[in-house]
Design an enzyme around this catalytic site. Structure first.
Site, PDB file in Angstrom:
ATOM      1  N   ILE A 193       0.869  -1.181   0.000  1.00 18.73           N
ATOM      2  CA  ILE A 193       0.000   0.000   0.000  1.00 18.73           C
ATOM      3  C   ILE A 193       0.905   1.229   0.000  1.00 18.73           C
ATOM      4  CG2 ILE A 193      -1.833   1.232   1.236  1.00 18.73           C
ATOM      5  CD1 ILE A 193      -2.423  -1.572   2.622  1.00 18.73           C
ATOM      6  N   GLU A 194       0.931   1.922  -1.128  1.00 15.07           N
ATOM      7  CA  GLU A 194       1.855   3.061  -1.278  1.00 15.07           C
ATOM      8  C   GLU A 194       1.219   4.370  -0.817  1.00 15.07           C
ATOM      9  OE1 GLU A 194       3.361   2.752  -5.333  1.00 15.07           O
ATOM     10  OE2 GLU A 194       4.629   1.062  -4.698  1.00 15.07           O
ATOM     11  N   GLU A 211       4.208  -8.012   2.816  1.00 19.00           N
ATOM     12  CA  GLU A 211       4.533  -8.938   3.909  1.00 19.00           C
ATOM     13  C   GLU A 211       4.146  -8.339   5.252  1.00 19.00           C
ATOM     14  OE1 GLU A 211       6.358  -7.805   1.449  1.00 19.00           O
ATOM     15  OE2 GLU A 211       7.967  -9.168   0.885  1.00 19.00           O
ATOM     16  N   CYS A 230      11.130  -5.870   5.946  1.00 15.34           N
ATOM     17  CA  CYS A 230      10.206  -6.998   6.144  1.00 15.34           C
ATOM     18  C   CYS A 230      10.927  -8.196   6.766  1.00 15.34           C
ATOM     19  CB  CYS A 230       9.544  -7.388   4.831  1.00 15.34           C
ATOM     20  SG  CYS A 230       8.328  -6.153   4.309  1.00 15.34           S
ATOM     21  N   CYS A 267       4.798  -2.610   2.877  1.00  9.40           N
ATOM     22  CA  CYS A 267       4.976  -3.777   2.003  1.00  9.40           C
ATOM     23  C   CYS A 267       3.895  -4.828   2.275  1.00  9.40           C
ATOM     24  CB  CYS A 267       6.337  -4.419   2.250  1.00  9.40           C
ATOM     25  SG  CYS A 267       7.734  -3.457   1.697  1.00  9.40           S
TER      26      CYS A 267
HETATM   27  N1  THU Z   1       7.473  -4.170  -1.835  1.00  7.89           N
HETATM   28  C1  THU Z   1       6.783  -5.096  -1.109  1.00  7.89           C
HETATM   29  O1  THU Z   1       5.547  -5.015  -0.952  1.00  7.89           O
HETATM   30  N2  THU Z   1       7.487  -6.114  -0.556  1.00  7.89           N
HETATM   31  C2  THU Z   1       8.842  -6.249  -0.642  1.00  7.89           C
HETATM   32  O2  THU Z   1       9.432  -7.014   0.098  1.00  7.89           O
HETATM   33  C3  THU Z   1       9.564  -5.473  -1.659  1.00  7.89           C
HETATM   34  C4  THU Z   1       8.904  -4.190  -2.017  1.00  7.89           C
HETATM   35  C5  THU Z   1       6.722  -3.054  -2.429  1.00  7.89           C
HETATM   36  C6  THU Z   1       6.971  -1.722  -1.785  1.00  7.89           C
HETATM   37  C7  THU Z   1       6.619  -0.782  -2.910  1.00  7.89           C
HETATM   38  O3  THU Z   1       5.221  -0.539  -2.896  1.00  7.89           O
HETATM   39  C8  THU Z   1       6.964  -1.555  -4.174  1.00  7.89           C
HETATM   40  O4  THU Z   1       7.048  -2.910  -3.793  1.00  7.89           O
HETATM   41  C9  THU Z   1       8.249  -1.129  -4.840  1.00  7.89           C
HETATM   42  O5  THU Z   1       9.296  -1.127  -3.952  1.00  7.89           O
END
Ligand code: THU
Length: 133
Positions: free
Chosen positions: A43-44, A55, A93, A53
């Site tokens: 969720i950005e 996870e 994470c 992230c």
């Molecule tokens: N991201 C994850 O959700 N998990 C990870 O372990 C690596 C990165 C997401 C964060 C961000 O929204 C996008 O991937 C690019 O970094």
């Protein structure tokens, strides 16, 4: 639940990713020792650093419902419309996983069709944790 099914749940959770900035979509499915599955997506945020992230979304959902004993997590990610052959968890994470999980906790990476099983100690050697405090 077998790992293929867990990967499928992670892939399904990707659909809910909110990624207007990176367009990189990640899904995770966390299996508890009691057999429940908690899913999560990334969720950005426009301010970037509040981004969560996939996870951590799954882990925080579980912990917030009093589940703290985990067996495995499946992670599927890639650019919108694609699936990476292997999307490994970021360092933050890994540290959050280490807070709750033993060294033999399983991390399943890849795709539903072709995945590999890793342990926490293999992806986070020399970890810092509660044992050090
Ligand atoms: N991201 C994850 O959700 N998990 C990870 O372990 C690596 C990165 C997401 C964060 C961000 O929204 C996008 O991937 C690019 O970094």
């Amino acid at each position: 639940m077998d790992y293929k099914e867990l990967m499928k749940s992670a892939q399904e959770a990707r659909k809910f990713s909110y990624t207007p900035y990176s367009h990189f979509k990640v899904g995770a499915a966390l299996l508890t020792k009691s057999g429940k599955v908690y899913t999560g997506c990334n969720i950005e945020n426009a301010a970037y650093t509040p981004t969560n992230c996939a996870e951590r979304t799954a882990i925080f959902k579980a912990v917030s419902e009093s589940e703290t004993e985990f067996e495995a997590i499946a992670i599927v990610g890639g650019r919108d419309g694609e699936t990476s052959p292997l999307c490994a968890p970021c360092g933050v994470c890994r540290q959050v996983i280490a807070e709750f999980c033993d060294s033999d906790f399983k991390i399943i990476l890849g795709t539903e069709e072709n995945y590999s099983v890793h342990t926490l100690s293999s992806i986070l050697p020399y970890s810092f944790g509660k044992k050090d405090l």
